[in-house]
Design a protein around this motif. Structure first.
Motif, PDB file in Angstrom:
ATOM      1  N   HIS A   1     -20.960 -17.608  55.476  1.00  0.00           N
ATOM      2  CA  HIS A   1     -22.318 -17.690  55.104  1.00  0.00           C
ATOM      3  C   HIS A   1     -22.296 -16.954  53.666  1.00  0.00           C
ATOM      4  CE1 HIS A   1     -24.143 -18.093  59.138  1.00  0.00           C
ATOM      5  NE2 HIS A   1     -24.086 -19.485  58.686  1.00  0.00           N
ATOM      6  N   LYS A   2     -23.154 -17.224  52.684  1.00  0.00           N
ATOM      7  CA  LYS A   2     -23.419 -16.689  51.383  1.00  0.00           C
ATOM      8  C   LYS A   2     -23.945 -15.302  51.663  1.00  0.00           C
ATOM      9  CE  LYS A   2     -25.106 -16.910  46.797  1.00  0.00           C
ATOM     10  NZ  LYS A   2     -26.271 -17.524  46.166  1.00  0.00           N
ATOM     11  N   ALA A   3     -24.727 -14.958  52.665  1.00  0.00           N
ATOM     12  CA  ALA A   3     -25.463 -13.703  52.894  1.00  0.00           C
ATOM     13  C   ALA A   3     -24.397 -12.939  53.231  1.00  0.00           C
ATOM     14  CB  ALA A   3     -26.714 -13.947  53.577  1.00  0.00           C
ATOM     15  N   ASN A   4     -23.462 -13.020  53.743  1.00  0.00           N
ATOM     16  CA  ASN A   4     -22.564 -11.900  54.146  1.00  0.00           C
ATOM     17  C   ASN A   4     -21.113 -12.768  54.232  1.00  0.00           C
ATOM     18  OD1 ASN A   4     -21.324  -9.638  55.418  1.00  0.00           O
ATOM     19  ND2 ASN A   4     -21.638 -10.158  57.202  1.00  0.00           N
ATOM     20  N   PRO A   5     -20.373 -12.773  53.023  1.00  0.00           N
ATOM     21  CA  PRO A   5     -19.400 -13.632  52.591  1.00  0.00           C
ATOM     22  C   PRO A   5     -18.069 -12.726  53.327  1.00  0.00           C
ATOM     23  CG  PRO A   5     -19.933 -12.425  50.670  1.00  0.00           C
ATOM     24  CD  PRO A   5     -21.096 -12.574  51.636  1.00  0.00           C
TER      25      PRO A   5
ATOM     26  N   ASP B   1     -16.372 -21.001  59.558  1.00  0.00           N
ATOM     27  CA  ASP B   1     -15.660 -22.375  59.995  1.00  0.00           C
ATOM     28  C   ASP B   1     -14.185 -22.554  59.252  1.00  0.00           C
ATOM     29  OD1 ASP B   1     -16.425 -24.910  61.560  1.00  0.00           O
ATOM     30  OD2 ASP B   1     -15.038 -25.673  59.843  1.00  0.00           O
ATOM     31  N   THR B   2     -13.033 -22.519  59.988  1.00  0.00           N
ATOM     32  CA  THR B   2     -11.824 -22.783  59.334  1.00  0.00           C
ATOM     33  C   THR B   2     -11.094 -23.997  59.708  1.00  0.00           C
ATOM     34  OG1 THR B   2     -11.386 -20.431  59.085  1.00  0.00           O
ATOM     35  CG2 THR B   2      -9.585 -21.644  58.775  1.00  0.00           C
ATOM     36  N   TYR B   3     -10.659 -24.940  59.109  1.00  0.00           N
ATOM     37  CA  TYR B   3     -10.186 -25.945  59.464  1.00  0.00           C
ATOM     38  C   TYR B   3      -8.704 -26.557  58.565  1.00  0.00           C
ATOM     39  CZ  TYR B   3      -9.593 -31.130  60.541  1.00  0.00           C
ATOM     40  OH  TYR B   3      -9.045 -32.256  60.992  1.00  0.00           O
TER      41      TYR B   3
ATOM     42  N   ARG C   1     -27.285 -20.567  53.255  1.00  0.00           N
ATOM     43  CA  ARG C   1     -26.346 -20.781  52.281  1.00  0.00           C
ATOM     44  C   ARG C   1     -25.054 -20.586  52.370  1.00  0.00           C
ATOM     45  NH1 ARG C   1     -27.423 -23.902  47.410  1.00  0.00           N
ATOM     46  NH2 ARG C   1     -26.786 -22.934  45.714  1.00  0.00           N
ATOM     47  N   TYR C   2     -24.225 -21.740  52.045  1.00  0.00           N
ATOM     48  CA  TYR C   2     -22.963 -21.542  52.408  1.00  0.00           C
ATOM     49  C   TYR C   2     -21.821 -21.277  51.106  1.00  0.00           C
ATOM     50  CZ  TYR C   2     -24.225 -22.711  57.227  1.00  0.00           C
ATOM     51  OH  TYR C   2     -24.907 -23.159  58.345  1.00  0.00           O
ATOM     52  N   LEU C   3     -20.802 -20.703  51.568  1.00  0.00           N
ATOM     53  CA  LEU C   3     -19.792 -20.785  50.212  1.00  0.00           C
ATOM     54  C   LEU C   3     -18.625 -21.373  50.761  1.00  0.00           C
ATOM     55  CD1 LEU C   3     -19.973 -16.986  49.129  1.00  0.00           C
ATOM     56  CD2 LEU C   3     -20.695 -18.940  47.903  1.00  0.00           C
TER      57      LEU C   3
ATOM     58  N   VAL D   1     -17.647 -22.796  46.209  1.00  0.00           N
ATOM     59  CA  VAL D   1     -18.658 -23.974  45.820  1.00  0.00           C
ATOM     60  C   VAL D   1     -19.910 -23.526  46.863  1.00  0.00           C
ATOM     61  CG1 VAL D   1     -19.341 -26.471  46.248  1.00  0.00           C
ATOM     62  CG2 VAL D   1     -16.989 -25.832  45.330  1.00  0.00           C
ATOM     63  N   LYS D   2     -21.031 -23.396  46.326  1.00  0.00           N
ATOM     64  CA  LYS D   2     -22.295 -23.276  47.166  1.00  0.00           C
ATOM     65  C   LYS D   2     -22.956 -24.391  47.541  1.00  0.00           C
ATOM     66  CE  LYS D   2     -22.886 -18.998  44.317  1.00  0.00           C
ATOM     67  NZ  LYS D   2     -24.009 -18.333  43.239  1.00  0.00           N
TER      68      LYS D   2
END
Length: 287
Positions: free
Chosen positions: A147-151, A157-159, A177-179, A202-203
């Motif tokens: 999450h961009k709000a709390n990087p 998610d890790t894959y 919003r994601y990073l 990348v956002k």
């Protein structure tokens, strides 16, 4: 002489064709010792000396910078000689497979496609650019989404995927919003198996205008302010304000002002003086 050879020799290849090698001086090496690095990339090539040395404050060679390095399927030979006026300097040599010291660059063209009515995002990328392998099967990838709000929070998610250059992110929330970042490692072939550099973040997704917790705090503050204003207005209209905050009367003056007798006396004296002067003048004439 034992103890005069260099120690802690290491090399790293980065940005496809650049290489740095560093070392420390020998434990018992004299102060005037100077070192020289030679390397041979294959048996077919001649031994070459370093063209760009890295020096310490005393001018001693403590490293070397290489350009246009090509990783081949043969082992590379490094040797560091030394010279001194006071002692013989022991040489140091090492054989290295160059692909094992390469720091893989990040994957290229990282994108996230979250369009349409689907709730999933399709993550795509291209393999890292290296000089000695162009096969997709030689790489594995780690996809990291937060999450961009709390990087700094735990990874959302890790894959890790083998060979494929795409990934479907199924936990996508349109209100978040994601990073996204991806890195690669070797999977067989002549590619370093250590994880390489992360791609630039990348956002994707939608930015939240305001978080729920902040919104609740703002509503509480506004409600408290309105309640205070209405209470003051009500008290002033109904007279409760004066009852709650009565006006304090001014204290009486305990001292009376005495009349100014001096001024009155002076006025009387001024009114008497002209008559006296006239009487004196009449007396003088009669004489």
């Amino acid at each position: 002489m034992p103890g005069t050879a260099i120690k802690n020799f290491s090399c790293v290849i980065y940005n496809v064709s650049l290489m740095n090698c560093t070392w420390h001086e020998g434990r018992d090496a004299p102060g005037d010792t100077q070192y020289f690095l030679y390397w041979q990339n294959s048996r077919e090539e001649e031994e070459k000396e370093c063209e760009l040395y890295v020096k310490d404050e005393n001018g001693r060679h403590m490293g070397c910078h290489f350009q246009n390095v090509t990783i081949k399927d043969t082992i590379t030979y490094f040797v560091v000689n030394g010279s001194s006026k006071d002692s013989l300097i022991q040489f140091y040599d090492q054989y290295i497979d160059l692909y094992t010291i390469e720091k893989l660059p990040p994957p290229l063209n990282v994108t996230a496609n979250c369009g349409g009515i689907q709730k999933d995002c399709i993550i795509q990328w291209q393999r890292p650019q290296i000089s000695h392998s162009s096969k997709d099967r030689c790489f594995i990838y780690e996809v990291d989404i937060k999450h961009k709000a709390n990087p700094e929070e735990k990874t959302k998610d890790t894959y890790i995927t083998e060979r494929k250059k795409n990934y479907t992110f199924q936990n996508f929330n349109k209100k978040k919003r994601y990073l996204l970042k991806i890195r690669a490692a070797g999977n067989g072939c002549l590619v370093n198996t250590a994880w390489g550099e992360w791609s630039a973040p990348v956002k994707f997704g939608n930015e939240e205008v305001i978080s729920p917790s902040v919104l609740v705090l703002l509503l509480i503050a506004v409600a408290t302010l309105l309640a205070a204003i209405l209470t003051i207005f009500f008290c002033k209209r109904t007279g409760y304000w004066k009852a709650a905050f009565p006006q304090i009367p001014e204290p009486k003056n305990a001292f009376r002002v005495l009349p100014d007798t001096t001024l009155e006396t002076e006025c009387k004296m001024q009114s008497i003086t002209p008559d006296t002067e006239e009487i004196i003048l009449v007396a003088e004439v009669m004489k």
